[in-house]
Design an enzyme around this catalytic site. Structure first.
Site, PDB file in Angstrom:
ATOM      1  N   GLU A 159      -6.754   4.904   7.828  1.00  0.00           N
ATOM      2  CA  GLU A 159      -6.516   6.319   7.492  1.00  0.00           C
ATOM      3  C   GLU A 159      -7.741   6.918   6.806  1.00  0.00           C
ATOM      4  O   GLU A 159      -8.015   8.101   6.947  1.00  0.00           O
ATOM      5  CB  GLU A 159      -5.249   6.432   6.624  1.00  0.00           C
ATOM      6  CG  GLU A 159      -3.997   6.219   7.476  1.00  0.00           C
ATOM      7  CD  GLU A 159      -2.793   5.665   6.748  1.00  0.00           C
ATOM      8  OE1 GLU A 159      -2.781   5.665   5.502  1.00  0.00           O
ATOM      9  OE2 GLU A 159      -1.865   5.197   7.443  1.00  0.00           O
ATOM     10  N   LYS A 217       0.048   4.296  -0.294  1.00  0.00           N
ATOM     11  CA  LYS A 217      -0.594   5.486   0.277  1.00  0.00           C
ATOM     12  C   LYS A 217      -0.368   6.683  -0.657  1.00  0.00           C
ATOM     13  O   LYS A 217      -0.300   6.490  -1.869  1.00  0.00           O
ATOM     14  CB  LYS A 217      -0.071   5.740   1.687  1.00  0.00           C
ATOM     15  CG  LYS A 217      -0.121   4.467   2.544  1.00  0.00           C
ATOM     16  CD  LYS A 217       0.089   4.708   3.997  1.00  0.00           C
ATOM     17  CE  LYS A 217      -0.004   3.373   4.732  1.00  0.00           C
ATOM     18  NZ  LYS A 217       0.040   3.499   6.170  1.00  0.00           N
ATOM     19  N   HIS A 220      -9.429   1.369   4.918  1.00  0.00           N
ATOM     20  CA  HIS A 220      -8.157   1.541   5.631  1.00  0.00           C
ATOM     21  C   HIS A 220      -8.372   2.509   6.791  1.00  0.00           C
ATOM     22  O   HIS A 220      -9.160   3.453   6.682  1.00  0.00           O
ATOM     23  CB  HIS A 220      -7.096   2.084   4.666  1.00  0.00           C
ATOM     24  CG  HIS A 220      -5.719   2.060   5.267  1.00  0.00           C
ATOM     25  ND1 HIS A 220      -5.292   3.017   6.149  1.00  0.00           N
ATOM     26  CD2 HIS A 220      -4.699   1.178   5.140  1.00  0.00           C
ATOM     27  CE1 HIS A 220      -4.047   2.721   6.531  1.00  0.00           C
ATOM     28  NE2 HIS A 220      -3.671   1.609   5.932  1.00  0.00           N
ATOM     29  N   SER A 264       3.614  -2.043  10.221  1.00  0.00           N
ATOM     30  CA  SER A 264       5.067  -2.113  10.385  1.00  0.00           C
ATOM     31  C   SER A 264       5.662  -3.482  10.038  1.00  0.00           C
ATOM     32  O   SER A 264       6.587  -3.957  10.695  1.00  0.00           O
ATOM     33  CB  SER A 264       5.472  -1.693  11.804  1.00  0.00           C
ATOM     34  OG  SER A 264       5.078  -0.353  12.042  1.00  0.00           O
ATOM     35  N   GLU A 307      -5.245  -4.567  10.780  1.00  0.00           N
ATOM     36  CA  GLU A 307      -4.182  -3.576  10.958  1.00  0.00           C
ATOM     37  C   GLU A 307      -4.431  -2.780  12.242  1.00  0.00           C
ATOM     38  O   GLU A 307      -5.218  -1.828  12.243  1.00  0.00           O
ATOM     39  CB  GLU A 307      -4.168  -2.605   9.776  1.00  0.00           C
ATOM     40  CG  GLU A 307      -3.887  -3.266   8.452  1.00  0.00           C
ATOM     41  CD  GLU A 307      -3.327  -2.256   7.446  1.00  0.00           C
ATOM     42  OE1 GLU A 307      -2.206  -2.472   6.976  1.00  0.00           O
ATOM     43  OE2 GLU A 307      -4.003  -1.254   7.168  1.00  0.00           O
ATOM     44  N   GLY A 349       2.919  -1.170   4.200  1.00  0.00           N
ATOM     45  CA  GLY A 349       2.932   0.243   3.830  1.00  0.00           C
ATOM     46  C   GLY A 349       4.343   0.693   3.474  1.00  0.00           C
ATOM     47  O   GLY A 349       4.840   0.451   2.375  1.00  0.00           O
ATOM     48  N   GLY A 355       2.810   2.389  10.576  1.00  0.00           N
ATOM     49  CA  GLY A 355       3.804   3.443  10.367  1.00  0.00           C
ATOM     50  C   GLY A 355       4.568   3.839  11.623  1.00  0.00           C
ATOM     51  O   GLY A 355       5.247   4.859  11.650  1.00  0.00           O
ATOM     52  N   ASN A 395       0.871  -1.179   0.000  1.00  0.00           N
ATOM     53  CA  ASN A 395       0.000   0.000   0.000  1.00  0.00           C
ATOM     54  C   ASN A 395       0.910   1.232   0.000  1.00  0.00           C
ATOM     55  O   ASN A 395       1.514   1.558   1.017  1.00  0.00           O
ATOM     56  CB  ASN A 395      -0.882  -0.041   1.260  1.00  0.00           C
ATOM     57  CG  ASN A 395      -1.667   1.237   1.462  1.00  0.00           C
ATOM     58  OD1 ASN A 395      -1.766   2.070   0.556  1.00  0.00           O
ATOM     59  ND2 ASN A 395      -2.228   1.401   2.655  1.00  0.00           N
TER      60      ASN A 395
HETATM   61  P1  PGA Z   1       3.019   0.360   7.518  1.00  0.00           P
HETATM   62  O1  PGA Z   1       1.549   0.596   6.928  1.00  0.00           O
HETATM   63  O2  PGA Z   1       3.519  -0.953   6.965  1.00  0.00           O
HETATM   64  O3  PGA Z   1       3.822   1.534   7.035  1.00  0.00           O
HETATM   65  O4  PGA Z   1       2.891   0.308   8.998  1.00  0.00           O
HETATM   66  C1  PGA Z   1       0.640  -0.464   6.748  1.00  0.00           C
HETATM   67  C2  PGA Z   1      -0.663   0.051   6.194  1.00  0.00           C
HETATM   68  O5  PGA Z   1      -1.128   1.115   6.631  1.00  0.00           O
HETATM   69  O6  PGA Z   1      -1.282  -0.580   5.311  1.00  0.00           O
END
Ligand code: PGA
Length: 249
Positions: free
Chosen positions: A96, A12, A94, A208, A164, A229, A170, A10
């Site tokens: 976000e 983003k 997601h 992460s 998640e 991500g 992140g 992803n």
């Molecule tokens: P991340 O994000 O691997 O940077 O933690 C995962 C995601 O939000 O899909």
């Protein structure tokens, strides 16, 4: 038969034309990672070109879609448009989007149905916040999100669920293997409560994921892949995660 693990990236709101090189490198490496299904979800502006440069060697997906197929929805993109651009999947719900755009589980379910209507795999995201986990509500929170975001009729060919935990996205913090196992087993139960048809739906872990922790996470009970991500932006890191996926019996 069990499906291959799905390793999905992803991006983003990251990626300009120059970053298509990374997608090309991932597609070139995919031939030597036959035990995983590989998907990259770049920003919408790159979907068509990513699909072109990869030529079907990996799947390309969107990061969101509108529930309707077309209409007066300025700035939105429909599942049909993603499909028309060469996408085979779309992430919906997601955290976000739930947080920054106030998306409810009811809306997420409509987006998942839109994905099905367009012939896309819907990757439906769920996950608890840090305060929900500290209060011990994480299982209930995800249970409710599953019940409200996963439409009736979900099955492995059309749907994946991504767990998640919001506090792990992140942040460099990953849920422990025991916590991931407990939640994934719980999510499987919740899915089966909805319908037997969800039996083989893959449940991805996200938050992460990196080369150093991928093998352990991907070997955890009921983990059917990863949603990656930050570590999906560089081909080398992403491919090392995909290589860590193991062959399932
Ligand atoms: P991340 O994000 O691997 O940077 O933690 C995962 C995601 O939000 O899909």
């Amino acid at each position: 038969m069990q499906m291959k693990p799905l390793i999905a990236g992803n991006w983003k709101m990251n990626g300009l034309s120059g970053n298509l090189r990374e997608v090309e490198l991932i597609a070139a490496a995919a031939g030597s990672i036959p035990h995983a299904d590989i998907l990259i979800c770049p920003p919408a502006t790159l979907v068509a070109r990513a699909a072109q440069v990869t030529g079907g060697r990996i799947a390309i997906g969107g990061q969101d879609c509108h529930p309707e197929a077309w209409g007066a929805f300025t700035g939105d993109i429909s599942a049909e448009m993603l499909r028309d651009s060469g996408a085979q999947a779309v992430i919906v719900g997601h955290s976000e989007r739930r947080q920054c755009h106030g998306e409810t589980s009811e809306l997420v379910a409509r987006k998942a149905q839109a994905a099905w209507r367009a012939g896309l795999l819907a990757i439906i995201c769920v996950g608890e916040s840090e305060s929900e986990r500290s209060a011990g509500h994480h299982l209930n929170v995800c249970e409710l999100q599953i019940a409200q975001s996963v439409p009736v009729g979900a099955r492995a060919g059309t749907t994946a669920v991504a767990y998640e935990p919001v506090w792990a996205i992140g942040t460099g913090r990953t849920a422990s293997r025991d916590d991931i196992a407990a939640m994934h087993v719980h999510i499987r139960k919740c899915l089966l409560n909805l319908s037997e048809s969800t039996k083989a739906v893959r449940i991805l872990y996200g938050g992460s994921v990196k080369p150093a922790n991928a093998a352990e996470i991907l070997r955890t009970d009921e983990v059917g892949g990863a949603l990656v991500g930050g570590a999906s932006l560089m081909a080398d890191e992403f491919c090392r995660i995909a290589e860590a996926a193991f062959e399932r019996p």
